[in-house]
Write an enzyme that holds these catalytic residues in place. Structure first.
Site, mmCIF file in Angstrom:
data_model
loop_
_atom_site.group_PDB
_atom_site.id
_atom_site.type_symbol
_atom_site.label_atom_id
_atom_site.label_comp_id
_atom_site.label_asym_id
_atom_site.label_seq_id
_atom_site.Cartn_x
_atom_site.Cartn_y
_atom_site.Cartn_z
ATOM 1 N N CYS A 66 0.988 -1.200 -0.051
ATOM 2 C CA CYS A 66 0.058 -0.040 0.139
ATOM 3 C C CYS A 66 0.734 1.134 -0.016
ATOM 4 C CB CYS A 66 -0.982 0.262 1.276
ATOM 5 S SG CYS A 66 -0.113 0.064 2.904
ATOM 6 N N HIS A 99 13.152 -15.907 12.318
ATOM 7 C CA HIS A 99 12.783 -16.015 13.582
ATOM 8 C C HIS A 99 11.161 -16.122 13.848
ATOM 9 C CE1 HIS A 99 16.884 -14.592 15.312
ATOM 10 N NE2 HIS A 99 17.034 -15.340 14.501
#
Ligand code: RB5
Length: 151
Positions: A66, A99
């Protein structure tokens, strides 16, 4: 790999460029729109279908665009199973997957230029979740909250 992309007007131009880049990398692109530039369109109309496709494993990873990446991340994270984040640096594009199992990377078409965006996309696509115990433990805590609030 199958990569889903989606954008509103603020991210439309960057999505079009990045879709070509992903294909050049040798991956398949699934485009959830917008398919034409419309200055009045709304990011949830494209970002939500993309994110649903990610969590339903119709595509391997999603990239949402966006103007800033912020609205895209907010919308994507409403979908159960989404782990979306705005990314502007190369380290986080990789570490967010390794992670945190990020599955929707959000980019701002008014923030990130094409050269940096390509580097972010390369790092994101090439990264794999490590599955280490400490990361599983943290993600399980996040999932527990998701169950509590989205039941
Ligand atoms: C659209 O003008 C803009 O508000 C949107 O693309 C996005 O930046 C929201 O976060």
């Amino acid at each position: 790999m199958k990569i889903g992309v989606a954008a509103d007007h603020g991210g439309f131009a960057l999505k079009e460029q990045i879709a070509q880049f992903i294909k050049k990398m040798g991956h398949e692109v699934v485009d959830y729109g917008a398919y034409t530039y419309d200055a009045q369109d709304d990011y949830p109309d494209f970002i939500i279908p993309l994110t649903e496709a990610v969590v339903q494993q119709e595509v391997d990873k999603g990239i949402a665009f966006c103007g800033s990446g912020v609205g895209a991340a907010i919308a994507a994270n409403k979908v159960k199973g989404a782990r979306a984040s705005v990314i502007t640096d190369a380290y986080s594009a990789k570490q967010g997957v390794e992670h945190d199992a990020m599955n929707v990377m959000c980019l701002g078409g008014r923030i990130t230029g094409i050269a940096v965006a390509e580097e972010l996309v390369r790092n994101y696509i090439n990264a794999t979740y490590t599955g280490e115990d400490r990361h599983n433990r943290r993600l399980n805590k996040v999932s527990d909250m998701e169950q509590k609030w989205q039941a």
